[in-house]
Design a protein around this motif. Structure first.
Motif, PDB file in Angstrom:
ATOM      1  N   GLY A   1       0.777  -1.225   0.000  1.00 51.29           N
ATOM      2  CA  GLY A   1       0.000   0.000   0.000  1.00 51.29           C
ATOM      3  C   GLY A   1       0.811   1.279   0.000  1.00 51.29           C
ATOM      4  O   GLY A   1       0.257   2.370   0.172  1.00 51.29           O
ATOM      5  N   ALA A   2       2.113   1.176  -0.210  1.00 49.15           N
ATOM      6  CA  ALA A   2       2.967   2.357  -0.196  1.00 49.15           C
ATOM      7  C   ALA A   2       3.049   3.003  -1.578  1.00 49.15           C
ATOM      8  O   ALA A   2       2.871   2.339  -2.605  1.00 49.15           O
ATOM      9  CB  ALA A   2       4.371   1.987   0.275  1.00 49.15           C
ATOM     10  N   ARG A   3       3.300   4.285  -1.577  1.00 50.59           N
ATOM     11  CA  ARG A   3       3.693   4.990  -2.799  1.00 50.59           C
ATOM     12  C   ARG A   3       5.198   4.761  -2.962  1.00 50.59           C
ATOM     13  O   ARG A   3       5.966   4.920  -2.004  1.00 50.59           O
ATOM     14  CB  ARG A   3       3.404   6.475  -2.657  1.00 50.59           C
ATOM     15  CG  ARG A   3       3.892   7.328  -3.836  1.00 50.59           C
ATOM     16  CD  ARG A   3       3.856   8.806  -3.484  1.00 50.59           C
ATOM     17  NE  ARG A   3       4.360   9.626  -4.589  1.00 50.59           N
ATOM     18  CZ  ARG A   3       4.746  10.890  -4.446  1.00 50.59           C
ATOM     19  NH1 ARG A   3       4.678  11.492  -3.256  1.00 50.59           N
ATOM     20  NH2 ARG A   3       5.194  11.567  -5.482  1.00 50.59           N
ATOM     21  N   VAL A   4       5.630   4.384  -4.166  1.00 53.66           N
ATOM     22  CA  VAL A   4       7.018   3.970  -4.367  1.00 53.66           C
ATOM     23  C   VAL A   4       7.725   4.886  -5.363  1.00 53.66           C
ATOM     24  O   VAL A   4       7.265   5.068  -6.495  1.00 53.66           O
ATOM     25  CB  VAL A   4       7.095   2.510  -4.867  1.00 53.66           C
ATOM     26  CG1 VAL A   4       8.552   2.064  -4.946  1.00 53.66           C
ATOM     27  CG2 VAL A   4       6.292   1.577  -3.961  1.00 53.66           C
ATOM     28  N   ILE A   5       8.846   5.440  -4.925  1.00 59.37           N
ATOM     29  CA  ILE A   5       9.759   6.190  -5.799  1.00 59.37           C
ATOM     30  C   ILE A   5      11.025   5.359  -5.927  1.00 59.37           C
ATOM     31  O   ILE A   5      11.525   4.821  -4.925  1.00 59.37           O
ATOM     32  CB  ILE A   5      10.084   7.573  -5.207  1.00 59.37           C
ATOM     33  CG1 ILE A   5       8.808   8.395  -5.012  1.00 59.37           C
ATOM     34  CG2 ILE A   5      11.075   8.329  -6.090  1.00 59.37           C
ATOM     35  CD1 ILE A   5       9.012   9.685  -4.235  1.00 59.37           C
ATOM     36  N   GLY A   6      11.546   5.215  -7.127  1.00 60.96           N
ATOM     37  CA  GLY A   6      12.721   4.377  -7.314  1.00 60.96           C
ATOM     38  C   GLY A   6      13.776   5.017  -8.179  1.00 60.96           C
ATOM     39  O   GLY A   6      13.465   5.603  -9.216  1.00 60.96           O
ATOM     40  N   THR A   7      15.030   4.944  -7.751  1.00 66.80           N
ATOM     41  CA  THR A   7      16.128   5.450  -8.574  1.00 66.80           C
ATOM     42  C   THR A   7      16.574   4.371  -9.556  1.00 66.80           C
ATOM     43  O   THR A   7      16.637   3.191  -9.220  1.00 66.80           O
ATOM     44  CB  THR A   7      17.328   5.880  -7.715  1.00 66.80           C
ATOM     45  OG1 THR A   7      17.895   4.737  -7.067  1.00 66.80           O
ATOM     46  CG2 THR A   7      16.914   6.900  -6.669  1.00 66.80           C
ATOM     47  N   ALA A   8      16.857   4.803 -10.777  1.00 62.30           N
ATOM     48  CA  ALA A   8      17.283   3.870 -11.823  1.00 62.30           C
ATOM     49  C   ALA A   8      17.800   4.667 -13.010  1.00 62.30           C
ATOM     50  O   ALA A   8      17.525   5.862 -13.140  1.00 62.30           O
ATOM     51  CB  ALA A   8      16.122   2.976 -12.267  1.00 62.30           C
ATOM     52  N   SER A   9      18.532   4.010 -13.880  1.00 57.09           N
ATOM     53  CA  SER A   9      18.962   4.650 -15.116  1.00 57.09           C
ATOM     54  C   SER A   9      17.775   4.797 -16.061  1.00 57.09           C
ATOM     55  O   SER A   9      16.787   4.058 -15.966  1.00 57.09           O
ATOM     56  CB  SER A   9      20.074   3.841 -15.783  1.00 57.09           C
ATOM     57  OG  SER A   9      19.627   2.538 -16.081  1.00 57.09           O
ATOM     58  N   GLU A  10      17.860   5.722 -16.972  1.00 56.09           N
ATOM     59  CA  GLU A  10      16.748   6.058 -17.870  1.00 56.09           C
ATOM     60  C   GLU A  10      16.168   4.850 -18.610  1.00 56.09           C
ATOM     61  O   GLU A  10      14.940   4.715 -18.715  1.00 56.09           O
ATOM     62  CB  GLU A  10      17.196   7.120 -18.869  1.00 56.09           C
ATOM     63  CG  GLU A  10      16.088   7.669 -19.746  1.00 56.09           C
ATOM     64  CD  GLU A  10      15.070   8.499 -18.987  1.00 56.09           C
ATOM     65  OE1 GLU A  10      13.874   8.423 -19.321  1.00 56.09           O
ATOM     66  OE2 GLU A  10      15.477   9.216 -18.050  1.00 56.09           O
ATOM     67  N   PRO A  11      16.993   3.920 -19.130  1.00 58.53           N
ATOM     68  CA  PRO A  11      16.411   2.788 -19.866  1.00 58.53           C
ATOM     69  C   PRO A  11      15.486   1.901 -19.029  1.00 58.53           C
ATOM     70  O   PRO A  11      14.676   1.155 -19.586  1.00 58.53           O
ATOM     71  CB  PRO A  11      17.648   2.003 -20.326  1.00 58.53           C
ATOM     72  CG  PRO A  11      18.741   3.019 -20.384  1.00 58.53           C
ATOM     73  CD  PRO A  11      18.467   3.938 -19.240  1.00 58.53           C
ATOM     74  N   SER A  12      15.604   1.969 -17.701  1.00 60.59           N
ATOM     75  CA  SER A  12      14.766   1.125 -16.839  1.00 60.59           C
ATOM     76  C   SER A  12      13.493   1.817 -16.372  1.00 60.59           C
ATOM     77  O   SER A  12      12.660   1.201 -15.689  1.00 60.59           O
ATOM     78  CB  SER A  12      15.568   0.689 -15.601  1.00 60.59           C
ATOM     79  OG  SER A  12      16.646  -0.148 -15.965  1.00 60.59           O
ATOM     80  N   HIS A  13      13.298   3.089 -16.740  1.00 62.12           N
ATOM     81  CA  HIS A  13      12.163   3.834 -16.205  1.00 62.12           C
ATOM     82  C   HIS A  13      10.815   3.268 -16.629  1.00 62.12           C
ATOM     83  O   HIS A  13       9.894   3.169 -15.816  1.00 62.12           O
ATOM     84  CB  HIS A  13      12.272   5.307 -16.613  1.00 62.12           C
ATOM     85  CG  HIS A  13      13.277   6.067 -15.804  1.00 62.12           C
ATOM     86  ND1 HIS A  13      13.308   7.439 -15.742  1.00 62.12           N
ATOM     87  CD2 HIS A  13      14.297   5.637 -15.008  1.00 62.12           C
ATOM     88  CE1 HIS A  13      14.304   7.828 -14.949  1.00 62.12           C
ATOM     89  NE2 HIS A  13      14.917   6.746 -14.502  1.00 62.12           N
ATOM     90  N   GLU A  14      10.686   2.883 -17.875  1.00 58.64           N
ATOM     91  CA  GLU A  14       9.405   2.360 -18.345  1.00 58.64           C
ATOM     92  C   GLU A  14       9.061   1.065 -17.629  1.00 58.64           C
ATOM     93  O   GLU A  14       7.901   0.831 -17.254  1.00 58.64           O
ATOM     94  CB  GLU A  14       9.437   2.145 -19.856  1.00 58.64           C
ATOM     95  CG  GLU A  14       8.065   1.872 -20.464  1.00 58.64           C
ATOM     96  CD  GLU A  14       7.063   3.005 -20.201  1.00 58.64           C
ATOM     97  OE1 GLU A  14       5.881   2.691 -19.940  1.00 58.64           O
ATOM     98  OE2 GLU A  14       7.464   4.195 -20.240  1.00 58.64           O
ATOM     99  N   HIS A  15      10.070   0.227 -17.439  1.00 59.81           N
ATOM    100  CA  HIS A  15       9.859  -1.027 -16.697  1.00 59.81           C
ATOM    101  C   HIS A  15       9.374  -0.740 -15.284  1.00 59.81           C
ATOM    102  O   HIS A  15       8.443  -1.387 -14.786  1.00 59.81           O
ATOM    103  CB  HIS A  15      11.158  -1.831 -16.669  1.00 59.81           C
ATOM    104  CG  HIS A  15      11.117  -3.040 -15.781  1.00 59.81           C
ATOM    105  ND1 HIS A  15      10.312  -4.122 -16.037  1.00 59.81           N
ATOM    106  CD2 HIS A  15      11.778  -3.325 -14.624  1.00 59.81           C
ATOM    107  CE1 HIS A  15      10.470  -5.028 -15.082  1.00 59.81           C
ATOM    108  NE2 HIS A  15      11.349  -4.570 -14.215  1.00 59.81           N
ATOM    109  N   LEU A  16       9.980   0.250 -14.622  1.00 63.58           N
ATOM    110  CA  LEU A  16       9.572   0.587 -13.267  1.00 63.58           C
ATOM    111  C   LEU A  16       8.150   1.145 -13.233  1.00 63.58           C
ATOM    112  O   LEU A  16       7.379   0.843 -12.314  1.00 63.58           O
ATOM    113  CB  LEU A  16      10.553   1.580 -12.649  1.00 63.58           C
ATOM    114  CG  LEU A  16      11.934   1.020 -12.301  1.00 63.58           C
ATOM    115  CD1 LEU A  16      12.829   2.113 -11.743  1.00 63.58           C
ATOM    116  CD2 LEU A  16      11.831  -0.140 -11.316  1.00 63.58           C
TER     117      LEU A  16
END
Length: 311
Positions: free
Chosen positions: A171-186
């Motif tokens: 139930g949490a809101r999730v912010i995640g750090t990642a390189s640009e190519p992984s953003h859509e997957h996240l």
């Protein structure tokens, strides 16, 4: 049996593929016919000797702690499993020697759970260490739940991708750090992605001006050092990468085998809460290549080694 082993610490070149004795099955162990074993950073850290001060090493060492496979012999005091059961496990003992990159592994029963029925052996092998790490940090160290906002560093990695899925489920809101190519997957996993590097703190603050309630660090170093300033008042911080987290008032977590937790992860996978992305798969004899790829540190998802029982 065929197995991967090393007789001294060193780089991937010390890994040998050849014959080793099949392990004996103690009363509290289960002999598992290995179908797949996942590679984790701890595998090559052990191989390079970085764990030498923590655990005894008995050479030759078969590397690997993650496994999925089929039970071929339960120990004398193991009623939990029968021949033919499909299992997965985080097979970590108190010394380095009998790992999972082999045709067979004698796994303590406390390290095993039923394999999710809807996952392949390759996918299931990617759950134990990463899934247990994420689950134990979120439930025990951070207590993440409904209404929290959590920041997960390296959200597209093996542990990070498990953590964001579980946090979203809690139930949490999730912010995640990642390189640009992984953003859509996240985004597909319900994550609000932000890019690594200079300006990270500002990008996180733009999404959470009042700070986040929890931060899950899988990177350490400078990334950990900037994390406390992103916490809301009373926020919680945990790291699996850097014991220095305790100097910031946070908790350092080293995952432990836990059957109940592993069974819960199996259930969540069957409920399609957890998905496992297998980035690359290698045959057992190519384990050194899998280690090299893992050490590069740019893989999204899990690297898996498989044992071919068809030929």
């Amino acid at each position: 049996m065929k197995a991967i082993s090393y007789r001294r610490y060193g780089g991937p070149e010390v890994l040998e593929y050849g014959e080793l004795p099949e392990p004996k099955v103690g009363p509290d162990h289960v002999l598992v016919k290995v179908r797949a074993a996942a590679v984790n950073p701890v595998d090559w850290k052990c191989r390079e000797g970085h764990m030498d001060g923590l655990v005894d090493t008995v050479f030759p060492v078969i590397p690997g702690w993650d496994v999925s496979g089929v039970v071929v012999q339960p120990g004398l005091s193991v009623p939990e499993f029968a021949v033919g059961d499909e299992v997965m496990g985080y097979v970590r003992e108190d010394f380095l020697s009998r790992g999972t990159f082999a045709e067979y592994v004698a796994a303590p029963v406390r390290t095993l759970a039923r394999k999710p029925r809807n996952l392949s052996f390759e996918e299931a092998a990617g759950i134990p260490l990463a899934g247990l790490t994420a689950y134990q940090v979120l439930t025990q160290a951070l207590g993440v739940g409904q209404g929290d906002t959590i920041l997960v560093h390296a959200a597209a990695g093996g542990v990070g991708s498990m953590a964001v899925q579980l946090a979203h489920h809690f139930g949490a809101r999730v912010i995640g750090t990642a390189s640009e190519p992984s953003h859509e997957h996240l985004r597909d996993l319900g994550v609000e992605p932000v890019t690594y590097g200079e300006g990270l703190a500002e990008r996180v603050r733009a999404l959470a001006p009042d700070g986040v309630q929890a931060i899950f660090d899988t990177v350490g170093g400078d990334t950990l050092a900037l994390s406390p300033e992103l916490l809301a008042s009373g926020g919680r911080l945990a790291s699996i990468a850097d014991p220095a987290v305790t100097t910031f008032g946070g908790r350092y977590v080293f995952v432990r085998p836990n059957t109940a937790d592993l069974y819960r992860l199996s259930e969540l996978a069957e409920e399609e809460v957890l998905e496992v992305h297998v980035a690359r798969s290698f045959p057992l004899e190519k384990t050194a290549e899998a280690h090299r790829l893992s050490q590069e540190g740019h893989t999204r998802g899990k690297i898996v080694v498989t044992v071919d029982w068809e030929s």
